[in-house]
Write a protein that holds these residues in place. Structure first.
Motif, PDB file in Angstrom:
ATOM      1  N   MET A 154       1.142  -1.052  -0.442  1.00 46.59           N
ATOM      2  CA  MET A 154      -0.031   0.347   0.153  1.00 46.59           C
ATOM      3  C   MET A 154       0.708   1.302   0.098  1.00 46.59           C
ATOM      4  N   GLN A 155       0.023   2.594  -0.922  1.00 47.72           N
ATOM      5  CA  GLN A 155       1.085   3.578  -0.559  1.00 47.72           C
ATOM      6  C   GLN A 155       0.824   5.011   0.546  1.00 47.72           C
ATOM      7  N   VAL A 156       1.229   5.450   0.586  1.00 47.74           N
ATOM      8  CA  VAL A 156       1.387   6.107   1.831  1.00 47.74           C
ATOM      9  C   VAL A 156       1.845   8.227   1.172  1.00 47.74           C
ATOM     10  N   ASP A 157       1.054   8.833   0.257  1.00 48.07           N
ATOM     11  CA  ASP A 157       1.268   9.899  -0.157  1.00 48.07           C
ATOM     12  C   ASP A 157       1.317  10.860   0.717  1.00 48.07           C
ATOM     13  N   PHE A 158       2.353  11.565   1.340  1.00 48.16           N
ATOM     14  CA  PHE A 158       2.171  12.695   2.469  1.00 48.16           C
ATOM     15  C   PHE A 158       2.156  14.313   1.486  1.00 48.16           C
ATOM     16  N   TYR A 159       1.485  14.752   1.615  1.00 44.71           N
ATOM     17  CA  TYR A 159       1.133  16.683   0.769  1.00 44.71           C
ATOM     18  C   TYR A 159       1.156  17.150   1.560  1.00 44.71           C
ATOM     19  N   HIS A 160       2.396  18.166   1.837  1.00 42.35           N
ATOM     20  CA  HIS A 160       2.846  19.269   2.277  1.00 42.35           C
ATOM     21  C   HIS A 160       2.234  20.603   1.359  1.00 42.35           C
ATOM     22  N   LEU A 161       1.290  20.895   2.364  1.00 42.26           N
ATOM     23  CA  LEU A 161       0.573  21.972   1.505  1.00 42.26           C
ATOM     24  C   LEU A 161       1.409  23.411   1.850  1.00 42.26           C
ATOM     25  N   THR A 162       2.763  23.772   0.650  1.00 40.29           N
ATOM     26  CA  THR A 162       3.516  25.222   1.202  1.00 40.29           C
ATOM     27  C   THR A 162       2.481  25.980   0.396  1.00 40.29           C
ATOM     28  N   GLN A 163       2.336  26.276  -0.736  1.00 39.27           N
ATOM     29  CA  GLN A 163       2.098  26.963  -1.878  1.00 39.27           C
ATOM     30  C   GLN A 163       0.512  27.104  -2.320  1.00 39.27           C
ATOM     31  N   VAL A 164       0.275  26.268  -2.628  1.00 41.32           N
ATOM     32  CA  VAL A 164      -1.156  25.716  -3.119  1.00 41.32           C
ATOM     33  C   VAL A 164      -2.081  25.591  -2.008  1.00 41.32           C
ATOM     34  N   PRO A 165      -3.466  25.906  -1.736  1.00 38.99           N
ATOM     35  CA  PRO A 165      -4.298  25.573  -0.514  1.00 38.99           C
ATOM     36  C   PRO A 165      -5.016  23.835  -0.476  1.00 38.99           C
ATOM     37  N   LEU A 166      -5.248  23.361   0.123  1.00 34.41           N
ATOM     38  CA  LEU A 166      -6.176  22.043  -0.287  1.00 34.41           C
ATOM     39  C   LEU A 166      -7.378  22.481  -0.991  1.00 34.41           C
ATOM     40  N   GLU A 167      -8.443  23.587  -0.604  1.00 29.65           N
ATOM     41  CA  GLU A 167      -9.447  23.619  -1.928  1.00 29.65           C
ATOM     42  C   GLU A 167      -8.678  23.303  -3.759  1.00 29.65           C
ATOM     43  N   ARG A 168      -6.864  24.248  -3.374  1.00 30.07           N
ATOM     44  CA  ARG A 168      -6.432  23.696  -5.058  1.00 30.07           C
ATOM     45  C   ARG A 168      -6.200  22.326  -5.748  1.00 30.07           C
ATOM     46  N   ALA A 169      -5.399  21.349  -4.491  1.00 28.11           N
ATOM     47  CA  ALA A 169      -4.766  20.017  -4.035  1.00 28.11           C
ATOM     48  C   ALA A 169      -5.524  18.920  -4.762  1.00 28.11           C
ATOM     49  N   LEU A 170      -6.560  19.489  -3.694  1.00 25.37           N
ATOM     50  CA  LEU A 170      -7.761  18.145  -3.465  1.00 25.37           C
ATOM     51  C   LEU A 170      -8.675  17.709  -4.674  1.00 25.37           C
ATOM     52  N   PRO A 171      -8.578  18.684  -5.815  1.00 24.75           N
ATOM     53  CA  PRO A 171      -9.797  18.362  -6.821  1.00 24.75           C
ATOM     54  C   PRO A 171      -8.753  18.205  -7.713  1.00 24.75           C
ATOM     55  N   GLN A 172      -7.163  18.167  -7.657  1.00 19.85           N
ATOM     56  CA  GLN A 172      -6.661  17.505  -8.985  1.00 19.85           C
ATOM     57  C   GLN A 172      -6.416  15.833  -8.320  1.00 19.85           C
ATOM     58  N   ILE A 173      -6.417  15.670  -7.324  1.00 20.11           N
ATOM     59  CA  ILE A 173      -5.875  14.628  -6.837  1.00 20.11           C
ATOM     60  C   ILE A 173      -7.233  13.478  -6.734  1.00 20.11           C
ATOM     61  N   ALA A 174      -8.519  14.460  -6.982  1.00 18.18           N
ATOM     62  CA  ALA A 174      -9.732  13.443  -7.145  1.00 18.18           C
ATOM     63  C   ALA A 174      -9.829  13.533  -8.467  1.00 18.18           C
ATOM     64  N   GLU A 175      -9.642  14.016  -9.128  1.00 18.17           N
ATOM     65  CA  GLU A 175     -10.064  14.008 -10.677  1.00 18.17           C
ATOM     66  C   GLU A 175      -9.482  12.379 -11.159  1.00 18.17           C
ATOM     67  N   LYS A 176      -8.087  12.932 -10.651  1.00 18.63           N
ATOM     68  CA  LYS A 176      -7.081  11.859 -11.163  1.00 18.63           C
ATOM     69  C   LYS A 176      -7.855  10.258 -10.638  1.00 18.63           C
ATOM     70  N   VAL A 177      -7.630  10.081  -9.389  1.00 18.35           N
ATOM     71  CA  VAL A 177      -9.180   8.863  -8.874  1.00 18.35           C
ATOM     72  C   VAL A 177     -10.231   8.042  -9.480  1.00 18.35           C
ATOM     73  N   LEU A 178     -10.805   9.377  -9.694  1.00 22.12           N
ATOM     74  CA  LEU A 178     -12.215   9.147 -10.364  1.00 22.12           C
ATOM     75  C   LEU A 178     -11.911   8.440 -11.915  1.00 22.12           C
ATOM     76  N   ALA A 179     -10.736   9.265 -13.053  1.00 23.06           N
ATOM     77  CA  ALA A 179     -10.461   9.139 -13.839  1.00 23.06           C
ATOM     78  C   ALA A 179      -9.645   7.686 -14.468  1.00 23.06           C
ATOM     79  N   THR A 180      -9.966   7.102 -13.025  1.00 23.69           N
ATOM     80  CA  THR A 180      -8.793   5.933 -13.507  1.00 23.69           C
ATOM     81  C   THR A 180     -10.251   4.497 -12.622  1.00 23.69           C
ATOM     82  N   GLY A 181     -11.146   5.125 -12.355  1.00 22.99           N
ATOM     83  CA  GLY A 181     -12.793   4.297 -12.130  1.00 22.99           C
ATOM     84  C   GLY A 181     -11.813   4.183 -10.616  1.00 22.99           C
ATOM     85  N   GLY A 182     -11.576   4.627 -10.063  1.00 21.48           N
ATOM     86  CA  GLY A 182     -11.418   4.191  -8.444  1.00 21.48           C
ATOM     87  C   GLY A 182     -12.016   5.560  -7.851  1.00 21.48           C
ATOM     88  N   ARG A 183     -13.056   5.082  -6.492  1.00 17.52           N
ATOM     89  CA  ARG A 183     -13.258   5.792  -6.292  1.00 17.52           C
ATOM     90  C   ARG A 183     -12.352   6.102  -4.824  1.00 17.52           C
TER      91      ARG A 183
END
Length: 146
Positions: free
Chosen positions: A1-30
């Motif tokens: 299993m993979q754990v990715d730590f994302y240290h928010l220093t420049q871009v807020p969560l409100e911009r980072a989370l949608p990018q990750i969510a889009e990638k997960v959903l684009a692959t058919g993941g939940r």
């Protein structure tokens, strides 16, 4: 299993989370999105509907009879009522229950860096856990730092 730590220093969560969510959903993941604070969950719910003018991410908040149908589910606890194998911990709080998922996205900012370091160290000797540490550069792009 993979754990990715994302240290928010420049871009807020409100911009980072949608990018990750889009990638997960684009692959058919939940995806499970976990935040302990009800106000933050409500804010994320609104964000995912309107984060970009041309797009939205299909999702719901946990607690309805439709939880199992949601591609992304926002909840207070890491219970995958939607069958998600990916989880985003968005409030900076590490939860060991996240290790039941295939991939963890742990977002944190400067206020939670001590806790993130403790979680990072705590996972060092866990069998079957691959850790990655991502930090934003000055342009806001993610760079793998460890």
């Amino acid at each position: 299993m993979q754990v990715d730590f994302y240290h928010l220093t420049q871009v807020p969560l409100e911009r980072a989370l949608p990018q990750i969510a889009e990638k997960v959903l684009a692959t058919g993941g939940r995806l499970m999105i976990v935040a302990g604070d009800a106000a933050q969950r409500a804010k994320l719910d609104q964000l995912l509907w309107a984060y970009a003018p041309e797009s939205f991410l299909p999702h719901g908040q946990a607690g309805s009879e439709d939880d199992a149908r949601q591609p992304a589910l926002i909840a207070a606890t890491p219970e995958a009522a939607n069958g998600a194998r990916h989880i985003a911990l968005v409030d900076g709080i590490w939860r060991d229950e996240a290790l039941r998922f295939d991939r963890v996205f742990h977002f944190f900012d400067e206020a939670r860096i001590g806790e993130a370091r403790a979680a990072w160290k705590g996972l060092a000797d866990r069998e079957g856990v691959e850790r990655n540490y991502w930090k934003q550069n000055d342009a806001g792009r993610w760079e793998k730092a460890a």
